[in-house]
Design an enzyme around this catalytic site. Structure first.
Site, mmCIF file in Angstrom:
data_model
loop_
_atom_site.group_PDB
_atom_site.id
_atom_site.type_symbol
_atom_site.label_atom_id
_atom_site.label_comp_id
_atom_site.label_asym_id
_atom_site.label_seq_id
_atom_site.Cartn_x
_atom_site.Cartn_y
_atom_site.Cartn_z
ATOM 1 N N SER A 165 62.650 60.634 33.768
ATOM 2 C CA SER A 165 61.631 61.285 34.429
ATOM 3 C C SER A 165 62.110 61.560 35.904
ATOM 4 C CB SER A 165 60.396 60.494 34.517
ATOM 5 O OG SER A 165 59.987 60.248 33.239
ATOM 6 N N HIS B 65 63.302 66.644 28.863
ATOM 7 C CA HIS B 65 62.316 65.753 29.226
ATOM 8 C C HIS B 65 60.917 65.906 28.534
ATOM 9 C CE1 HIS B 65 59.351 64.389 32.602
ATOM 10 N NE2 HIS B 65 59.681 63.243 32.188
ATOM 11 N N GLU C 38 60.712 69.721 29.002
ATOM 12 C CA GLU C 38 61.350 70.455 30.156
ATOM 13 C C GLU C 38 62.687 70.118 29.733
ATOM 14 O OE1 GLU C 38 58.338 69.511 33.860
ATOM 15 O OE2 GLU C 38 59.977 68.208 33.618
ATOM 16 N N ASN D 290 56.126 66.841 37.092
ATOM 17 C CA ASN D 290 55.946 65.700 37.922
ATOM 18 C C ASN D 290 55.867 65.786 39.558
ATOM 19 O OD1 ASN D 290 55.568 63.938 35.891
ATOM 20 N ND2 ASN D 290 57.501 63.162 35.582
#
Ligand SMILES: NC(=O)c1ccc[n+]([C@@H]2O[C@H](COP(=O)([O-])OP(=O)(O)OC[C@H]3O[C@@H](n4cnc5c(N)ncnc54)[C@H](O)[C@@H]3O)[C@@H](O)[C@H]2O)c1
Length: 285
Positions: free
Chosen positions: A121, A142, A154, A192
């Site tokens: 992450s 991801h 992702e 994120n």
């Protein structure tokens, strides 16, 4: 275009790895899952069984489909069993050294055409790739938690990732029935990078505006049409996971907004982690 992805490996069968392995078996792949002990292998199989059984109860899956899906999963404690894989997804602890050590070994075990993917992450895919001799075959895949539920993946490319490895990883995410997007290896990638400072701002507003968590959530649900309020979302993500990711982004980007607000840090120190601990902004049974 290179060979098709047929054999898939998943290393680390915790929250994310077990979810990713479940997505693989449900899509018809026969993944090999590697953990550090037989007990953890069995725990992951139990978790997958539990969620597949819930699918049966809710009528989304037949009993025989559940059995067939479970039978497609092989688990092992030996990395050598990943040798024949076309793609390996790493989902172990979020520590650079551990991931680099693993990738170095995978580089030797697998043949040159295999794609090596990390589910990190907050670490740089480029740094993980620096541990291998052929960094052109390293990508980020991801997934989001819970992996069997959230469609987004992702697909992250570094400056060194080859088009072939990248397209094979992207095609694999599509074959899983996911909604992949293409992005570069930047801190926080896409979601994120946006979500972490946004949620941190939401928590700061609690104190600044003197608003309750419940009213803040109502504000964003009823004023912006969010499907879930920010406090409920933080409880779902896990406050510890969010605080960890905030620290990582703060370090990488240097922006104060990325840092976790003191209120969140105190909650984590008190063990108020959200849904998983039974208490976060809200209480759970
Ligand atoms: N939890 C999330 O919301 C989330 C979301 C997206 C990505 N990620 C990333 O996914 C990765 C895994 O996170 P998680 O939440 O599933 O962690 P977790 O702690 O639930 O699981 C990690 C698992 O890896 C195993 N493991 C550790 N070292 C290993 C090794 N060398 N070989 C094999 N297995 C090993 C551990 O035994 C553990 O079961 C991390 O990089 C994390 O940043 C997490």
């Amino acid at each position: 275009m290179g060979r098709e992805i047929r054999r898939v490996g998943v290393v680390g069968l915790g929250t994310m790895g077990a979810g990713i392995a479940q997505v693989c078996v449900q899509a018809g792949f026969e993944p090999v899952g590697v953990e550090v002990s037989g007990e953890l292998c069995e725990r992951a199989r139990g978790t997958i069984d539990h969620y597949l059984s819930r699918g049966v109860e809710k009528g989304r899956l037949g009993v025989d489909e559940r059995e067939a899906a479970l039978a497609r999963l092989t688990t092992s404690t030996r990395r050598a069993d990943l040798g024949g894989c076309d793609l390996i997804i790493e989902a172990i602890v979020e520590e650079l050294e551990a991931k680099q050590e693993l990738f170095q070994e995978l580089d030797g075990i697998t043949d040159a055409g295999a794609v090596l993917a990390t589910n990190t992450s907050a670490l740089a895919v480029t740094e993980i790739a620096s541990a291998v001799e052929r960094p052109e075959r390293v990508v980020g895949l991801h997934f989001f938690n819970p992996a069997p539920v959230l469609p987004l993946v992702e697909v992250v490319r570094t400056d060194l990732t080859s088009d072939e490895a990248y397209e094979r990883a992207f095609g694999f995410a599509e074959a899983l029935g996911k909604e992949p997007i293409r992005c570069n290896d930047t801190p926080g990638f896409v979601v994120n990078r946006i979500l972490i400072p946004l949620l941190n701002d939401c928590v700061r507003v609690l104190d600044e505006a003197g608003v309750t968590p419940s009213d803040l959530d109502r504000a964003m649900r009823f004023g912006v049409n969010w499907p879930i309020g920010p406090c409920a979302l933080l409880d779902l993500i896990g406050l510890d996971v969010h605080v960890h990711a905030s620290h990582a982004l703060r370090e990488k980007l240097g922006e104060p907004r990325m840092a976790p607000p003191p209120r969140l840090v105190s909650m984590v120190e008190r063990g108020e982690l959200g849904r998983k601990s039974g208490q976060g902004f809200f209480a759970y049974d």
